[in-house]
Write an enzyme that holds these catalytic residues in place. Structure first.
Site, mmCIF file in Angstrom:
data_model
loop_
_atom_site.group_PDB
_atom_site.id
_atom_site.type_symbol
_atom_site.label_atom_id
_atom_site.label_comp_id
_atom_site.label_asym_id
_atom_site.label_seq_id
_atom_site.Cartn_x
_atom_site.Cartn_y
_atom_site.Cartn_z
ATOM 1 N N ASP A 14 0.865 -1.184 0.000
ATOM 2 C CA ASP A 14 0.000 0.000 0.000
ATOM 3 C C ASP A 14 0.899 1.230 0.000
ATOM 4 O O ASP A 14 2.095 1.142 0.292
ATOM 5 C CB ASP A 14 -0.884 -0.009 1.265
ATOM 6 C CG ASP A 14 -1.720 1.266 1.397
ATOM 7 O OD1 ASP A 14 -2.256 1.736 0.379
ATOM 8 O OD2 ASP A 14 -1.814 1.806 2.510
ATOM 9 N N SER A 15 0.306 2.375 -0.269
ATOM 10 C CA SER A 15 1.063 3.630 -0.228
ATOM 11 C C SER A 15 1.536 3.922 1.198
ATOM 12 O O SER A 15 2.456 4.703 1.387
ATOM 13 C CB SER A 15 0.174 4.772 -0.698
ATOM 14 O OG SER A 15 -1.024 4.786 0.057
ATOM 15 N N TYR A 46 -0.484 8.665 -2.130
ATOM 16 C CA TYR A 46 -0.457 8.473 -3.578
ATOM 17 C C TYR A 46 -1.703 9.115 -4.211
ATOM 18 O O TYR A 46 -1.712 9.420 -5.395
ATOM 19 C CB TYR A 46 -0.497 6.984 -3.932
ATOM 20 C CG TYR A 46 0.789 6.198 -3.724
ATOM 21 C CD1 TYR A 46 1.894 6.719 -3.054
ATOM 22 C CD2 TYR A 46 0.890 4.893 -4.215
ATOM 23 C CE1 TYR A 46 3.037 5.972 -2.873
ATOM 24 C CE2 TYR A 46 2.032 4.144 -4.047
ATOM 25 C CZ TYR A 46 3.113 4.674 -3.366
ATOM 26 O OH TYR A 46 4.241 3.923 -3.199
ATOM 27 N N GLY A 47 -2.741 9.279 -3.407
ATOM 28 C CA GLY A 47 -4.059 9.699 -3.900
ATOM 29 C C GLY A 47 -4.108 11.065 -4.549
ATOM 30 O O GLY A 47 -5.058 11.392 -5.248
ATOM 31 N N CYS A 77 -4.350 -0.990 -2.075
ATOM 32 C CA CYS A 77 -4.501 0.453 -2.205
ATOM 33 C C CYS A 77 -5.397 0.686 -3.419
ATOM 34 O O CYS A 77 -5.102 0.197 -4.516
ATOM 35 C CB CYS A 77 -3.129 1.089 -2.435
ATOM 36 S SG CYS A 77 -3.183 2.852 -2.760
ATOM 37 N N ASN A 78 -6.492 1.382 -3.219
ATOM 38 C CA ASN A 78 -7.426 1.621 -4.321
ATOM 39 C C ASN A 78 -6.820 2.530 -5.376
ATOM 40 O O ASN A 78 -7.063 2.366 -6.566
ATOM 41 C CB ASN A 78 -8.713 2.242 -3.787
ATOM 42 C CG ASN A 78 -9.549 1.236 -3.038
ATOM 43 O OD1 ASN A 78 -10.416 0.592 -3.612
ATOM 44 N ND2 ASN A 78 -9.289 1.072 -1.761
ATOM 45 N N THR A 79 -6.026 3.502 -4.927
ATOM 46 C CA THR A 79 -5.407 4.439 -5.865
ATOM 47 C C THR A 79 -4.516 3.683 -6.841
ATOM 48 O O THR A 79 -4.621 3.845 -8.058
ATOM 49 C CB THR A 79 -4.584 5.484 -5.071
ATOM 50 O OG1 THR A 79 -5.446 6.096 -4.117
ATOM 51 C CG2 THR A 79 -3.983 6.518 -5.975
ATOM 52 N N GLU A 156 -5.622 8.687 10.218
ATOM 53 C CA GLU A 156 -4.240 8.521 10.688
ATOM 54 C C GLU A 156 -4.012 9.223 12.022
ATOM 55 O O GLU A 156 -3.136 8.845 12.795
ATOM 56 C CB GLU A 156 -3.262 9.003 9.612
ATOM 57 C CG GLU A 156 -3.311 8.061 8.431
ATOM 58 C CD GLU A 156 -2.179 8.218 7.448
ATOM 59 O OE1 GLU A 156 -1.366 9.141 7.590
ATOM 60 O OE2 GLU A 156 -2.124 7.398 6.504
ATOM 61 N N CYS A 188 -11.284 3.295 -0.529
ATOM 62 C CA CYS A 188 -9.953 3.684 -0.053
ATOM 63 C C CYS A 188 -9.718 2.812 1.164
ATOM 64 O O CYS A 188 -10.622 2.640 1.992
ATOM 65 C CB CYS A 188 -9.931 5.162 0.323
ATOM 66 S SG CYS A 188 -8.429 5.660 1.197
ATOM 67 N N THR A 189 -8.503 2.276 1.272
ATOM 68 C CA THR A 189 -8.269 1.286 2.332
ATOM 69 C C THR A 189 -8.252 1.891 3.741
ATOM 70 O O THR A 189 -8.291 1.167 4.723
ATOM 71 C CB THR A 189 -6.982 0.493 2.050
ATOM 72 O OG1 THR A 189 -5.926 1.397 1.734
ATOM 73 C CG2 THR A 189 -7.191 -0.455 0.891
ATOM 74 N N HIS A 190 -8.249 3.216 3.827
ATOM 75 C CA HIS A 190 -8.360 3.851 5.153
ATOM 76 C C HIS A 190 -9.800 3.843 5.674
ATOM 77 O O HIS A 190 -10.039 3.892 6.872
ATOM 78 C CB HIS A 190 -7.942 5.327 5.082
ATOM 79 C CG HIS A 190 -6.466 5.555 5.145
ATOM 80 N ND1 HIS A 190 -5.620 5.211 4.130
ATOM 81 C CD2 HIS A 190 -5.691 6.117 6.105
ATOM 82 C CE1 HIS A 190 -4.387 5.553 4.457
ATOM 83 N NE2 HIS A 190 -4.406 6.103 5.653
HETATM 84 N N1 DGL Z 1 -4.462 3.706 0.687
HETATM 85 C C1 DGL Z 1 -4.830 4.661 -0.310
HETATM 86 C C2 DGL Z 1 -6.031 4.151 -1.114
HETATM 87 O O1 DGL Z 1 -6.618 3.122 -0.812
HETATM 88 C C3 DGL Z 1 -5.142 6.010 0.311
HETATM 89 C C4 DGL Z 1 -3.953 6.792 0.805
HETATM 90 C C5 DGL Z 1 -3.168 7.534 -0.275
HETATM 91 O O2 DGL Z 1 -3.623 8.547 -0.806
HETATM 92 O O3 DGL Z 1 -2.070 7.073 -0.591
HETATM 93 O O4 DGL Z 1 -6.400 4.752 -2.079
#
Ligand code: DGL
Length: 286
Positions: A14-15, A46-47, A77-79, A156, A188-190
């Protein structure tokens, strides 16, 4: 499939830290599998980055997992999943499982009104990855996508049950509620960390989809199809690697996993770049 291959770990990247919500789902669906987690905490988020940059980083992150000899790669990570899956599948010879394809397939089964909401980072929403995938299953689907960038820092910071988080969520989700969606993808995984707050705001009749659950099922299906499931009966190990201060990751990991974790090892970004050049070149000359 020989014995050694089956006993390799599943690589998850993940990012940063959000992918831990996916680790939690994989560990509960496949408790005997070992996992190697890589979080690019030095370069998160990364988003808000360009597709080119995200693809470049994703190739480096995945190269680290290949270097650790994993049997499959989960893009937690969805991004990254919204832009880099074709490139990752082209470059590496292991199964690559992203968040979007399993999440969309699962959602298509859940919706009855065919009115679906998607929340994610700006990159995920701009790439319309969920809309495109949902259309493969439901031709006349209505999809409304909304970027919710403030959710990541709130999570976070551990501000899960605060009024400010509810206010932000109310503001972001108003439009989706007005559109009378019956299913909402937490893209988004958060976001699964904010599950209860989001459910409270969209109402309990709206189904929330945690793509991590769908991705964990996709990992199980892929391993089984390829005969790659571990034979071990013992609980799998989880190893953690990050690109920035391990102590910060360890602290935040508690929010995501609800428990403390063991050793976290820091990986140098220069080493990552070198690995990518070495591994991708070797794969291309096969
Ligand atoms: N984990 C990222 C996602 O699922 C979100 C955090 C990021 O912007 O890197 O898209």
């Amino acid at each position: 499939m020989n014995f050694m291959e089956k006993e390799k770990s599943i690589g998850v990247f993940d990012s940063g830290i959000g992918g831990l919500t996916v680790v939690k789902r994989i560990a509960s669906a496949l408790p005997n599998e070992s996992i190697i987690y890589f979080g690019d905490t030095a370069r998160v988020p990364y988003g808000s980055k360009s597709n080119e940059t995200v693809i470049e980083y994703a190739l480096e992150d995945a190269s680290f997992l290949i270097h650790k000899n994993v049997k499959a790669i989960v893009v937690a990570c969805n991004t990254v999943s919204s832009v880099a899956i074709p490139e990752l599948r082209k470059r590496f010879n292991v199964p690559v499982i992203g968040m979007i394809e399993p999440g969309a397939a699962y959602t298509a089964k859940m919706t009855t009104s065919k009115r679906i909401g998607v929340i994610g980072t700006r990159a995920t929403v701009n790439n319309k990855a969920y809309s495109k995938n949902l259309r493969k299953y439901i031709e006349d689907v209505f999809v409304i996508e909304k970027a919710c960038p403030l959710f990541v820092p709130l999570v976070e910071e551990g501000w899960i049950n605060k009024e400010v988080t509810r206010q932000v969520a109310r503001e972001y989700l108003r439009e989706l509620v007005e559109q009378k969606i019956d299913t909402l993808i937490l893209g988004c995984t958060h976001y699964p960390v904010l599950y209860d707050v989001i459910q409270e705001i969209v109402g309990k009749e709206t189904v929330l989809v945690d793509s991590g659950i769908a991705a964990a099922e996709a990992v199980r299906a892929d391993l089984s199809r390829l005969g790659m499931e571990t034979n071990s009966r013992a609980r799998g190990r989880i190893e953690y690697f990050v690109t920035d201060i391990p102590a910060t990751f360890k602290e935040a990991a508690q929010i995501f996993l609800g428990k403390t974790i063991g050793e976290v090892v820091r990986i140098d970004l220069e080493f990552l770049k070198e690995l990518k050049l070495r591994i991708i070149e070797t794969n291309n000359t096969k």
